[in-house]
Design a protein around this motif. Structure first.
Motif, PDB file in Angstrom:
ATOM      1  N   LEU A 218       0.836  -1.206   0.000  1.00 18.28           N
ATOM      2  CA  LEU A 218       0.000   0.000   0.000  1.00 18.28           C
ATOM      3  C   LEU A 218       0.865   1.247   0.000  1.00 18.28           C
ATOM      4  O   LEU A 218       0.591   2.211  -0.715  1.00 18.28           O
ATOM      5  N   THR A 219       1.903   1.240   0.815  1.00 11.96           N
ATOM      6  CA  THR A 219       2.776   2.411   0.833  1.00 11.96           C
ATOM      7  C   THR A 219       3.396   2.642  -0.538  1.00 11.96           C
ATOM      8  O   THR A 219       3.445   3.778  -1.028  1.00 11.96           O
ATOM      9  N   MET A 220       3.862   1.566  -1.157  1.00 14.72           N
ATOM     10  CA  MET A 220       4.504   1.736  -2.463  1.00 14.72           C
ATOM     11  C   MET A 220       3.516   2.327  -3.473  1.00 14.72           C
ATOM     12  O   MET A 220       3.876   3.205  -4.257  1.00 14.72           O
TER      13      MET A 220
ATOM     14  N   GLU B 186       0.899   4.156  -2.741  1.00 13.37           N
ATOM     15  CA  GLU B 186       0.588   5.536  -2.350  1.00 13.37           C
ATOM     16  C   GLU B 186       1.678   6.483  -2.820  1.00 13.37           C
ATOM     17  O   GLU B 186       1.409   7.585  -3.298  1.00 13.37           O
ATOM     18  N   ILE B 187       2.911   6.043  -2.645  1.00 14.82           N
ATOM     19  CA  ILE B 187       4.034   6.906  -3.016  1.00 14.82           C
ATOM     20  C   ILE B 187       4.026   7.185  -4.512  1.00 14.82           C
ATOM     21  O   ILE B 187       4.376   8.268  -4.960  1.00 14.82           O
ATOM     22  N   GLN B 188       3.570   6.208  -5.283  1.00 16.44           N
ATOM     23  CA  GLN B 188       3.505   6.429  -6.727  1.00 16.44           C
ATOM     24  C   GLN B 188       2.204   7.090  -7.137  1.00 16.44           C
ATOM     25  O   GLN B 188       1.906   7.198  -8.332  1.00 16.44           O
ATOM     26  N   GLU B 189       1.431   7.490  -6.152  1.00 17.35           N
ATOM     27  CA  GLU B 189       0.166   8.184  -6.387  1.00 17.35           C
ATOM     28  C   GLU B 189      -0.771   7.391  -7.288  1.00 17.35           C
ATOM     29  O   GLU B 189      -1.437   7.940  -8.168  1.00 17.35           O
TER      30      GLU B 189
ATOM     31  N   ILE C  89      -2.777   5.042  -5.597  1.00 21.41           N
ATOM     32  CA  ILE C  89      -3.911   4.965  -4.685  1.00 21.41           C
ATOM     33  C   ILE C  89      -3.795   6.085  -3.661  1.00 21.41           C
ATOM     34  O   ILE C  89      -2.742   6.713  -3.536  1.00 21.41           O
TER      35      ILE C  89
ATOM     36  N   GLN D 295      -5.116   7.146   0.528  1.00 24.68           N
ATOM     37  CA  GLN D 295      -5.744   6.653   1.748  1.00 24.68           C
ATOM     38  C   GLN D 295      -6.722   7.697   2.262  1.00 24.68           C
ATOM     39  O   GLN D 295      -6.436   8.885   2.231  1.00 24.68           O
TER      40      GLN D 295
ATOM     41  N   TYR E 264      -8.940   2.812   1.352  1.00 22.26           N
ATOM     42  CA  TYR E 264      -8.043   3.096   0.236  1.00 22.26           C
ATOM     43  C   TYR E 264      -8.836   3.155  -1.047  1.00 22.26           C
ATOM     44  O   TYR E 264      -9.835   2.456  -1.194  1.00 22.26           O
TER      45      TYR E 264
END
Ligand SMILES: Nc1ncnc2c1ncn2[C@@H]1O[C@H](COP(=O)(O)OP(=O)(O)OP(=O)(O)O)[C@@H](O)[C@H]1O
Ligand SMILES: [Mg+2]
Lengths: 511, 370
Positions: free
Chosen positions: B349-351, B353-356, B358, B360, B366
């Protein structure tokens, strides 16, 4: 005639010897206690007189002086009753000690009937006495279990004044309390609240496990009834096993505060203290006229749970900042001074907004954005800075709670936590710290050993989530613990990525 | 351009348009009234004269002029060509408007969007979306900049680069609620305006807000209500709009939400339905404008789930991304669907999110954003 017995007083969580001298002489009948006694000690005269008479002894009709030495330290509480009564019996010739030269400690409060009742602080007093060579301790039966694990002292539990006299005179010796080795206590121990009772919530359970493994402070945010309190109560059950020294230290504090229940021995479970949000700063941190330990010290070695965090008084929370940092509380008063350990895991719970339903799927939030901001603003930034993990808890649907699928038990989680702690202990043997939560910014880099991929990810995260320096080191600390749980020496990118999930509340709620 | 004595008239709160028209009939112009009130020869209702006398002071006028200069505020009187024409036609039109910002208030297409302060994510999102769609159709959006829906509409318009008009119940230089300071700056920067009938420094008193609402509906061709509970302030605006003969629209909300009470009620009573800007434009016959196409960020809920290829993702990350759509999904649910362990899922999930890919949302939800 002159007689002398040894008792103990309490200062903080240390005991100090008090010699009780009784002198019975001719002259006008009177009964005086000297040696800086407080009101409770002075009242011992009435209790002792009644207890003697009601136990079938005689109160000498003569001049009785009782001296509590050293004379320059204030003596508090009713713990000297039994000692005074026995010393008077000796001084008036009603009691002859069979083994007069034995180093012996006598403690206990008397009821008017002659019954011996429990007192606070028995454990620290007995430990201090043992260290000074005392070999036998006459104690109230109610307190005997508390000291059952102390080695090197024969504990004589007495329930009445007559029993104590019988023992000392050698006519009816009391059977010493059997020793209970700590290992036996621990073997029997079952957590009060087991994680297996919590359905679902795999995400929240993982956060608890990480918090327990690294000793991190934790904040849970979720709507009412989502199980925050329930989850927090499970924490003591997954924290690493208490060593004997830890158990002793914590029980000492509890004993000094007088919160050990009658018949309870050494604490085998880490404490879980949940002071109400109306608690005063003194109740939380300690202090007051008698310099008693506060909740944060009673939670030493365990969990301090602050439920409904925004409801706490701000000054109260501020007062806790220093102890949280230092791991101890120093209290100085005019005639009392104490230093109580206070190394705790702070766990806080709160709703996301005043009505509690912001962001919830189940129910609609009735708050304005402004209401929410104001609610969250009640929590001070510096306090938040001391919380490494933040976690959102959502309610589990009722149909899943009713489901009977087996859930992992606390014992299994605890064994992983123990292993992770073991790894930290080995790594920090030289550093003078115990767990990842205590890492300073300086120690952090060396402890993590980031590789290129990890560094790259961290930099991207700093940009994407606008991490402050503090948030950055919190992420790293948590990532260190995640790696320890995985049994890895280096903190690699996936661990950092997981750790980031436990802080992005910052971004959502505290803009 | 206003003259000095207009400032005096516009700054006298209890002076209504009707009373002013009478005075003008007797004394010619603002200066004439000033003189007449000064020498006691003025005619008219005693209470009005009393209020005018109380404010008749050169130093007060200087102060007001200074405050206006400081905040770049102009005064537009009723007879000024820059005065909003729809508003001017009203019986109780404000006698003058204090305006900050460059917006052209005579622009022919103004639509008001109002709603509850206690609103939901749904309401805020849709208010912002419709505002943005209106911008794309060359419409100016008017609202009251109150917390909640009003702010979502005003800022949704400004953030889409449109001209957004905030009608306040206090002085144009007073930031109320306080977080508006920043919002107003953003709105002005996008060519919007802050409009009020109250002079600089006027406090946000409770009685001023209901009066303010008649300006919101009065200067617009249509009013859109998004979320309002039963006895909401938005009802006052609806009543004004009906009295003024404006078209009233409502955005339907979930039928079980208390915030849908009023929109559904007025829909039942005959208001038009607004699910998108097109509904409004068609109803108003403003059809020459290009059809509204608004980028996803403001209107995520109506565009279909993104299905773009996602290069550079690991197999596992892609699996997580594929389980997500614009419809938010909770963490536990997502774990059930993907079958990943908690640590692995957290990490993926973090990966993402960082790539925009997804984002939160509160409540550990999510959703896919591209
Ligand atoms: N995952 C779960 N498994 C089993 N029972 C649960 C679970 N979640 C909640 N419950 C039940 O719901 C009750 C309420 O939970 P709890 O008191 O922990 O909620 P809370 O989040 O602390 O709420 P509040 O914000 O009102 O304090 C618990 O006593 C428990 O019985
Ligand atoms: Mg609770």
């Amino acid at each position: 005639m002159l007689a002398q017995l040894l008792s103990y007083g309490l200062m903080g969580i240390e005991g100090f010897p008090v010699t009780v001298e009784a002198y019975v002489s001719g002259g006008l009948p009177m009964f005086e206690v000297v040696g800086l006694p407080d009101a409770a000690v002075k009242e011992a005269r009435e209790r002792v007189r009644a207890a003697l008479v009601n136990s079938g002894y005689e109160m000498p009709v003569s001049r009785i002086t009782v001296n509590l030495a050293p004379g320059d330290v204030r003596k508090e509480g009713p713990a000297f009753d039994l000692t005074i009564a026995l010393a008077i019996l000796m001084a008036s010739g009603q009691l002859h000690c069979a083994q007069a030269d034995e180093e012996r400690l006598v403690l206990g409060q008397l009821a008017l009937s002659g019954e011996v009742t429990g007192v606070r602080g028995v454990l620290p007093m007995v430990i201090s006495a043992r260290d000074r060579g005392v070999r036998e301790a006459l104690l109230p039966r109610d307190n005997a279990a508390e000291v059952a694990c102390v080695e090197g002292v024969r504990v004589i539990p007495v329930a009445t004044l007559a029993e104590a006299v019988g023992h000392l005179s050698g006519q009816t010796p009391v059977v010493p309390q059997p020793q209970v080795p700590y290992a036996a206590l621990q073997a029997d121990w079952q957590p009060h609240h087991d994680l297996s009772a919590v359905r679902g919530q795999s995400g929240a359970k993982r956060a608890l496990e990480i918090a327990a493994a690294g000793g991190h402070n934790l904040l849970m945010i979720g709507p009412p009834g989502s199980g925050k309190t329930m989850l927090a109560r499970c924490l003591p059950g997954i924290l690493p096993d208490m060593t004997f020294e830890e158990a002793l230290e914590t029980t000492r504090i509890h004993s000094a505060a007088g919160v050990v229940a009658a018949g309870c021995g050494l604490l085998a479970e880490r404490p879980f203290r949940a002071p109400h949000h109306t608690a005063s700063a003194v109740a939380l941190v300690g202090g007051g006229a008698k310099a008693k330990p506060g909740e944060i010290s009673l939670a030493h070695g365990g969990v301090l749970f602050l439920d409904e965090l925004p409801e706490y008084n701000r000054p109260t929370l501020e007062a806790m900042r220093q102890p949280l940092e230092d791991g101890f509380v120093s209290i100085a008063r005019i005639n009392a001074q104490a230093r109580y350990p206070a190394r705790v895991m702070m766990v806080a719970a709160m709703n996301p907004c005043p009505c509690g339903h912001y962001g919830s799927q189940a129910q609609q939030c009735r708050c304005t954005q402004h209401d929410i901001r104001r609610y969250l603003d009640r929590i001070s930034g510096p306090l938040l800075d001391r919380i490494d993990l933040q976690m959102e808890v959502e309610a589990v649907p009722v149909r899943e709670i009713a489901d009977n699928a087996p859930e992992e038990a606390s014992a299994a989680v605890r064994s992983r936590v123990n292993a992770a702690r073991e790894r930290q202990r080995a790594r920090y043997a030289q550093a003078g710290i115990h767990c990842n939560a205590q890492l300073s910014a300086k120690q952090l880099d060396a402890a993590c050993g980031l590789d290129e991929e990890g560094k790259a990810l961290l930099f991207r995260a700093v940009e994407r989530y606008k991490l402050s320096m503090r948030a950055y080191s919190r992420v790293l600390k948590v990532a260190r613990t995640v790696a320890d749980l995985a049994g890895e020496a280096r903190v690699r990118a996936p661990y950092i990525a997981e750790a980031i999930q436990y802080r992005n509340l910052d971004a959502k709620y505290w803009h | 351009m206003h003259n000095r004595y207009d400032l005096w008239l516009a700054g006298t709160e209890s002076l209504t348009a009707q009373a002013l028209d009478q005075l003008l009939g007797w004394h010619g112009d603002a200066q004439g009234i000033w003189r007449a009130v000064g020498d006691g020869t003025a005619q008219g209702p005693a209470s009005v004269l009393k209020a005018l006398r109380a404010h008749r002071s050169e130093s007060l006028l200087d102060e007001m002029a200074q405050a206006m200069a400081d905040t770049d505020t102009r005064l537009i009187m009723r007879d000024d060509p820059a005065y909003p024409p729809l508003l001017r036609a009203l019986e109780d039109a404000p006698i003058g408007l204090f305006v900050r910002g460059a917006a052209d208030l005579t622009f022919p297409r103004h639509v008001a969007i109002v709603g509850s302060r206690r609103c939901t994510r749904y309401g805020m999102q849709n208010a912002a979306r419709i505002a943005a769609e209106l911008v794309a159709c060359d419409v100016h959006v008017v609202s009251g900049m109150a917390r909640g829906i009003d702010t979502a509409a005003n800022m949704g318009c400004a953030d889409a680069g449109g001209v957004s008009v905030a009608v306040l119940g206090c002085g144009a230089d007073v930031a109320y609620p306080p977080e508006n300071e920043e919002n107003i700056q953003r709105l002005l920067a996008c060519g919007g305006a802050v409009v009020t009938e109250y002079p600089p420094g006027a406090l946000p008193l409770a009685h001023r807000f209901p009066r303010r609402n008649r300006i919101i509906s009065g200067m617009c061709s249509a009013l859109v209500v998004v979320e309002a509970a039963e006895r909401s302030g938005a009802m006052i605006t609806v009543r004004c709009a009906l009295d003024q003969g404006r078209e009233v629209f409502a955005l339907p909300g979930p039928v079980d939400s208390p915030n849908s009470k009023m929109p559904l009620q007025i829909l039942r009573e005959g208001a038009a339905m607004a699910t998108c800007a097109q509904d409004i434009l068609e109803n108003l016959r403003w059809l020459d404008a290009p059809p509204a196409v608004v980028d996803a960020p403001c209107a995520p809920d109506i565009t279909p789930a993104p299905q773009a290829d996602l290069p550079g993702l690991s197999e596992d990350q892609r699996r997580v991304a594929q389980c997500l759509s614009l419809e938010p999904l909770g963490f536990e649910e997502l774990r059930g669907r993907t079958g990943f362990s908690v640590p692995a899922l957290n990490s993926h999930l973090t990966m993402l999110e960082i790539q925009e890919i997804i984002e939160q949302l509160p409540g550990r939800m999510y959703r896919r954003i591209r």
